[in-house]
Structures are given as structure tokens and as C-alpha cells.
Design a protein around this motif. Structure first.
Motif, PDB file in Angstrom:
ATOM      1  N   LEU A 111      81.529 -25.498 -30.475  1.00 51.07           N
ATOM      2  CA  LEU A 111      80.114 -25.023 -30.692  1.00 51.07           C
ATOM      3  C   LEU A 111      79.088 -25.989 -30.041  1.00 51.07           C
ATOM      4  CD1 LEU A 111      80.792 -24.287 -34.485  1.00 51.07           C
ATOM      5  CD2 LEU A 111      80.542 -22.630 -32.677  1.00 51.07           C
ATOM      6  N   ASP A 112      79.463 -27.247 -30.162  1.00 53.22           N
ATOM      7  CA  ASP A 112      78.274 -28.521 -29.321  1.00 53.22           C
ATOM      8  C   ASP A 112      78.239 -27.957 -27.895  1.00 53.22           C
ATOM      9  OD1 ASP A 112      77.968 -29.512 -31.917  1.00 53.22           O
ATOM     10  OD2 ASP A 112      79.330 -31.009 -31.558  1.00 53.22           O
ATOM     11  N   SER A 113      79.199 -27.412 -27.448  1.00 50.73           N
ATOM     12  CA  SER A 113      79.186 -27.346 -25.926  1.00 50.73           C
ATOM     13  C   SER A 113      78.927 -25.906 -25.566  1.00 50.73           C
ATOM     14  CB  SER A 113      80.517 -27.865 -25.114  1.00 50.73           C
ATOM     15  OG  SER A 113      81.565 -27.061 -25.667  1.00 50.73           O
ATOM     16  N   LEU A 114      78.615 -25.120 -26.389  1.00 51.87           N
ATOM     17  CA  LEU A 114      78.316 -23.551 -26.171  1.00 51.87           C
ATOM     18  C   LEU A 114      77.100 -23.313 -25.356  1.00 51.87           C
ATOM     19  CD1 LEU A 114      79.278 -20.630 -26.548  1.00 51.87           C
ATOM     20  CD2 LEU A 114      78.018 -20.765 -28.537  1.00 51.87           C
ATOM     21  N   ASP A 115      77.104 -22.628 -24.488  1.00 50.75           N
ATOM     22  CA  ASP A 115      75.785 -22.229 -23.776  1.00 50.75           C
ATOM     23  C   ASP A 115      75.359 -20.893 -24.152  1.00 50.75           C
ATOM     24  OD1 ASP A 115      73.924 -21.680 -21.968  1.00 50.75           O
ATOM     25  OD2 ASP A 115      74.940 -21.591 -20.210  1.00 50.75           O
ATOM     26  N   LEU A 116      74.176 -20.851 -24.719  1.00 45.23           N
ATOM     27  CA  LEU A 116      73.522 -19.420 -25.442  1.00 45.23           C
ATOM     28  C   LEU A 116      73.069 -18.428 -23.975  1.00 45.23           C
ATOM     29  CD1 LEU A 116      72.148 -20.635 -28.681  1.00 45.23           C
ATOM     30  CD2 LEU A 116      74.344 -19.320 -28.381  1.00 45.23           C
ATOM     31  N   ASP A 117      73.330 -18.715 -22.827  1.00 46.76           N
ATOM     32  CA  ASP A 117      72.560 -17.986 -21.977  1.00 46.76           C
ATOM     33  C   ASP A 117      73.545 -16.515 -22.102  1.00 46.76           C
ATOM     34  OD1 ASP A 117      71.204 -17.426 -19.398  1.00 46.76           O
ATOM     35  OD2 ASP A 117      73.487 -16.965 -18.816  1.00 46.76           O
ATOM     36  N   THR A 118      72.453 -15.481 -21.803  1.00 47.99           N
ATOM     37  CA  THR A 118      73.306 -14.066 -22.057  1.00 47.99           C
ATOM     38  C   THR A 118      73.458 -13.418 -20.777  1.00 47.99           C
ATOM     39  OG1 THR A 118      71.190 -13.193 -22.494  1.00 47.99           O
ATOM     40  CG2 THR A 118      72.418 -13.864 -24.598  1.00 47.99           C
ATOM     41  N   THR A 122      89.286 -19.944 -35.413  1.00 46.07           N
ATOM     42  CA  THR A 122      88.104 -20.584 -35.877  1.00 46.07           C
ATOM     43  C   THR A 122      87.608 -21.707 -34.777  1.00 46.07           C
ATOM     44  OG1 THR A 122      88.565 -20.160 -38.164  1.00 46.07           O
ATOM     45  CG2 THR A 122      86.728 -21.644 -37.459  1.00 46.07           C
ATOM     46  N   PRO A 123      86.357 -21.506 -34.172  1.00 47.45           N
ATOM     47  CA  PRO A 123      85.837 -22.616 -33.186  1.00 47.45           C
ATOM     48  C   PRO A 123      85.903 -24.109 -33.959  1.00 47.45           C
ATOM     49  CG  PRO A 123      84.101 -21.045 -33.900  1.00 47.45           C
ATOM     50  CD  PRO A 123      85.369 -20.607 -34.445  1.00 47.45           C
TER      51      PRO A 123
END
Length: 561
Positions: free
Chosen positions: A36-43, A30-31
Motif C-alpha cells: 500500500l505504501d508503494s502504490l502509485d494512484l496514477d490512472t 490482502t495487500p
């Protein structure tokens, strides 16, 4: 997957890796909040969807998306791209069961779903033997990527376990889309949510919804139904467009300030249609487009109603009667005005239908709304009775949906007494207002429109006995005819069935009736109760009239002194 009467809670997703470098299964952790705060949503730089790393990325992004949705801090474009990636990862998951167990453990990493649905998920109870071979093939080709197709023998059936897990993957993604829809599109007030919890009940209190929604029952109920049946996602209805459409429809129902034919009536009929679709199992007989057309037809069936009857329009020579040549005057206007509204780009909820879908949708809606013209009532019932009397009746879907909408349109006498009585008083108010107009125009009074000479109780008894009861009876017979084969073909049918009381049938018919499919008919008890109350009221009214007449006759004539 699209036909849940209520959306269940999302199942837990656990993904397990198997490879030669690891001796036992290892689940995705589980993250943490920091991750989660540092996640980049670029695909643009994500790993290939059929790699183990893709599952970690997809799971992490799904958790992040859900958190951001709750906060309302994510754009629609970013949400769409990440959900598409997650969906592709789920579609890539596959268990190659054509290999022996030992070979599988020694081969390249294979992704496995261990649990993807709740214990009460419909698929949890599905048995492999219940799925025909052709259905297996379709499920396998639709919901799985068959990486080992070339190695499988041509006559070998796809493994059901793989297919079931793949379907659950599809359900999981579908639930995410539904959650996105209910979260990102339109917020419902808490009072509205509370009232809508009883949406599946026969005697749903639409008056309570009207109060909770601040006078906008069509907006919230229409949105809820189209979302609940998956129509918004299936036919790519833009959320803002749908909201604009429902708002304009609501305004049209309030245009003439009618006591009865208003937005409350539209919401009530739409909810009753939902009951017929959901609680009888009729939705399993109809296609997505047919369900979409049925719901929209229910919402618009009295759009811009003038509060006067077709007969009034014809007798008064209104512009609408001239336009439609005195035939189905109001019904033609409801349809025409609704489709004219949908030509407005801001209200065109049909903009993503194909040309063929649009033509079918439009034809269905026209047929259904025209069938609500009461002048067609007796012929409609006669035709359906004749059809059902055949040895092997085949019911046309358009005619079935039309009868359903017509019965729902006149169903208020078949609802709980407090609701029915309130509807009756509203309808009489509307009739009496028409009678006032007829008097002013020098026209003869239409039936029930003379406020000084209408016997309310007697009129309702006649309406129940000669109109509503026969209509609901034919409608029930039709539903049992068309849904019986669906019920008998599957033990896991979602239709609501009741066993027949064999004590009430003769010995000759017992074998035939013992397996006959029956739907629940809550309207039967309501009709009986309401008719009983009206008969008691009619007796009291007759007694009061007799007493008044006696008093009038007993008054001695006055004499001049």
C-alpha cells in the motif's frame, strides 16, 4: 439502493478467478502495508477493466483509498479518478450462465463475485420469482455488461443470480461514495453524532441537537438528511456549496431572534418530514427529485421569518405585505428569499440540475411552502378528504407532499409532552411580543397575542382538537391510501405496517379490513396524553381564577374617616 434509512456496514468483497490454468478458486490476497505504501494512484496506465488483473488493481486501490481517507491525505481529483476506475471494473464483472458448467471451466477466464454484501443486506432475501420479467431485463441492462447477449436467445430471461450480484456491486460502490461523502465533506462533532442516532424517532429532541451543535442544528441536520437520502451524490451537490447554503439559511432563521420561528423550528420540521418519508415508506412512492425538493422545502419553509404573523404584516402595512399584495405574505417571502440565495454561486446547490429538473424542483418547493399558510388549512383538509372519499382516489404528489409539510409544521402538540410544552412556551413568547407591538401601534390584538388575557391551556386544547388531530388524521388516511398498493404488491415492502384489530370491526367489514394497510401513528398517543395534561391544567387555572375573583369580591370597600 439510494433509500436506506441508515447506512449498513460495508460487505466484504471477494473476487474469484476461474481459468483453465488453475484447478481451484484463488481469492485476491490482502495487500500488505508495504504494498500500500508503494502504490502509485496514477490512472493512465491501468489494465483494461474487463481483465482479471483489473480486479486486483481495483481491490488494492480501494483499500488504499479507504486508508488514505481515514488519514485525510488524498485529493478529491485522485479519489474521483480511482473510484471511477473501480466502478467500471465492477460493472464489467459478469457470469455467463448461458454456457454449461463444463464449458465455463474450459473457457477464457471469467470473473465471479462470491460474496459482496452482508448477510442482512436486503438483496440477500430477494427471491428470483419476486422479480417481474421487465424488471429483470432492466436490472440486467443497467447493472451488468452482457458479454454473451448475442448468444442468448431473444426470449430467454436474464439469470437472476448474475443480476443480483451485479446489483450488490452497485451497492458496494454506492457505499464507498457515501463513506467518501461522510468522511471528506464535513466533519460532525461527536456530540452531534450521538444525538443524530435518534434521528428516526418521532419525538426527536431537537433541543439536544441545538446544544450539541453549538447553535447550528439546521447545518448538521440538513446535511445529514441530504446525505442519508443520497441527494448529494445523486444531484452532484458540491460539498462546500451545500455547507455555505445551510450556513446562510441558519443565519436567516436567526436574523430576527424569534423565540419560536427560528433555526430550531426549521430543524424540527425537517426531522419530522424525514420521519414521514422514512418510517411510513413514503420515500418509496416519491422520485429522487421529489424527495430532494421535500427536504429542501422543509429546511427553508420559514426562512427569514419576522416573528410576526401574516395578519400583522397586513394590518401594519409592512413592505413585505405591499410586495405580495397581502396574500401569503411570509410564505412568499420564505420561498423568494431562499431561491434568491441559491442564485449566489457559492450557495447554489441546484447548479447541476437540468433545466427540466430545476423547473420541477422549483414548482414543488413553491407549492409545498405556500401550503404552510394557515389560511389555506381548512380548504386543504377539505379537498384531501373529498379526494380520499372517492372509490378510486388518485393523489397528486405535489398535494401529498404539501399536506405532509403542513402537518409537520404544526406537529409539536403531537410530540412528547416535555418537547411540546417547551415549544408552546416559545410560541406564546413570540405571540406576546407581537401583541406588544400591536399595542404600541394602536392595532387590535391578534388572537393569543394579549399577554394579559390569553388562556394558555384552553388555547392548546382547542388547537389540538380542531387543528392538529384532524390534520394528522387526514394525513394518515392519505398515506395509507397511496402506500397501500405499494405494500400489497411486495411482501418485502420497507413500509411500517400494523395489522388491524379485527375485534374492533364489524363482521361485514372484516374481510375488507383484514388486508388493509396501516402505518404506525405515534402521534395519536402523544396527542391524547398532551390533551389530558392540558385539561388538568385548565381545571387548575379555572379554579385559581375563581378563587382570585372571590377574594377580589370579598374585599370590603374602604371608607374615609
Amino acid at each position: 439502493m439510494r433509500r436506506y434509512s441508515a447506512m449498513p456496514e460495508q460487505g466484504a468483497l471477494t473476487i474469484v478467478r476461474r481459468s483453465s490454468s488453475r484447478s481451484k478458486a484463488e481469492s485476491c490476497p490482502t495487500p500488505t502495508d508495504e504494498q500500500l505504501d508503494s502504490l502509485d494512484l496514477d490512472t493512465e496506465h491501468l489494465p483494461a477493466v474487463d481483465t482479471p488483473d483489473a480486479c486486483d488493481k481495483a481491490a488494492l486501490r480501494l483499500r488504499y483509498l479507504l486508508r488514505q481517507l481515514n488519514r485525510g491525505e488524498i485529493s478529491a481529483e485522485t479519489l474521483q479518478k480511482n473510484l471511477q476506475y473501480a466502478a467500471k471494473v465492477l460493472e464489467a464483472v459478469y457470469i455467463d450462465e448461458t454456457k454449461p458448467a463444463v464449458a465455463r471451466q474450459q473457457s477464457a477466464p471469467t470473473l465471479v463475485f462470491r460474496r459482496l454484501a452482508d448477510e442482512d443486506d436486503e438483496l440477500s432475501e430477494v427471491q428470483p420469482d419476486a422479480v417481474p420479467p421487465e424488471v429483470r431485463e432492466w436490472l440486467a441492462s443497467t447493472f451488468t455488461r452482457q458479454l454473451a447477449t448475442a448468444k442468448r436467445k431473444s426470449d430467454e430471461k436474464p439469470k437472476f443470480r448474475s443480476v443480483a450480484h451485479a446489483i450488490r456491486a452497485g451497492i458496494f460502490v454506492d457505499r464507498i461514495y457515501r463513506r467518501v461523502t461522510s468522511t471528506a465533506l464535513m466533519q460532525f462533532p461527536q456530540d452531534v453524532i450521538r444525538v443524530l442516532k435518534t434521528l428516526d424517532e418521532w419525538s426527536f429532541d431537537v433541543f439536544a441537537l441545538h446544544e450539541a451543535s453549538g447553535g447550528a442544528p439546521v447545518k448538521y441536520l440538513g446535511y445529514e438528511l441530504l446525505n442519508r437520502y443520497g441527494m448529494i451524490h445523486k444531484f452532484k451537490v458540491p460539498p462546500t456549496t451545500l455547507e455555505n447554503f445551510l450556513n446562510r439559511i441558519e443565519e436567516g432563521y436567526c436574523k430576527f431572534h424569534n423565540p419560536y420561528h427560528n433555526n430550531l423550528h426549521a430543524a424540527d420540521v425537517a426531522q419530522t418530514v424525514h420521519y414521514m418519508l422514512c418510517q411510513t415508506g413514503l420515500m418509496n412512492w416519491l422520485s429522487d427529485l421529489e424527495i430532494f425538493a421535500t427536504l429542501v422545502a422543509a429546511v427553508v419553509h420559514d426562512y427569514e421569518h419576522t416573528g410576526t404573523t401574516n395578519n400583522f404584516h397586513v394590518m401594519s402595512g409592512s413592505d413585505t405585505a405591499l410586495l405580495y399584495n397581502d396574500r401569503a405574505v411570509l410564505e412568499n417571502h420564505h420561498i423568494s428569499a431562499a431561491f434568491r440565495l441559491m442564485r449566489d454561486e457559492e450557495c447554489n446547490l441546484l447548479q447541476n440540475l437540468s433545466r427540466e429538473e430545476f423547473r420541477e424542483f422549483r414548482t414543488l418547493v413553491i407549492d409545498m411552502v405556500l401550503a404552510t399558510d394557515m389560511s389555506f388549512h381548512f380548504q386543504q383538509l377539505k379537498n384531501m378528504r373529498s379526494l380520499l372519499s372517492l372509490a378510486e382516489p388518485t393523489v397528486d404528489k405535489s398535494k401529498a407532499a404539501s399536506l405532509i409539510l403542513h402537518c409537520c409544521d404544526i406537529s409539536h402538540p403531537a410530540k412528547r409532552w416535555d418537547l411540546h410544552h417547551r415549544w408552546t412556551m416559545s410560541l406564546l413568547d413570540e405571540f406576546f411580543l407581537q401583541g406588544d407591538k400591536e399595542r404600541d401601534l394602536g392595532l387590535p390584538f391578534s388572537p393569543l397575542c394579549d399577554r394579559n388575557n390569553t388562556l394558555v391551556a384552553e388555547s392548546q386544547i382547542g388547537f389540538i382538537e380542531f387543528i392538529v388531530e384532524p390534520s394528522m388524521g387526514v394525513c394518515a388516511d392519505m398515506l395509507e391510501c397511496i402506500l397501500g398498493p405499494l405494500h400489497s404488491s411486495s411482501k418485502n415492502s420497507t413500509s411500517s405496517a400494523e395489522p388491524i384489530n379485527e375485534e374492533s370491526t364489524g363482521t361485514k367489514d372484516r374481510n375488507e379490513n383484514s388486508s388493509k394497510f396501516k402505518i404506525r401513528k405515534p402521534w395519536v398517543a402523544c396527542l391524547s396524553d398532551n390533551k389530558k395534561i392540558w385539561k388538568e391544567q385548565a381545571a387548575k387555572d379555572a379554579e385559581a381564577r375563581a378563587k382570585q375573583e372571590e377574594e377580589n369580591n370579598s374585599v370590603p370597600p374602604t371608607t374615609e374617616e
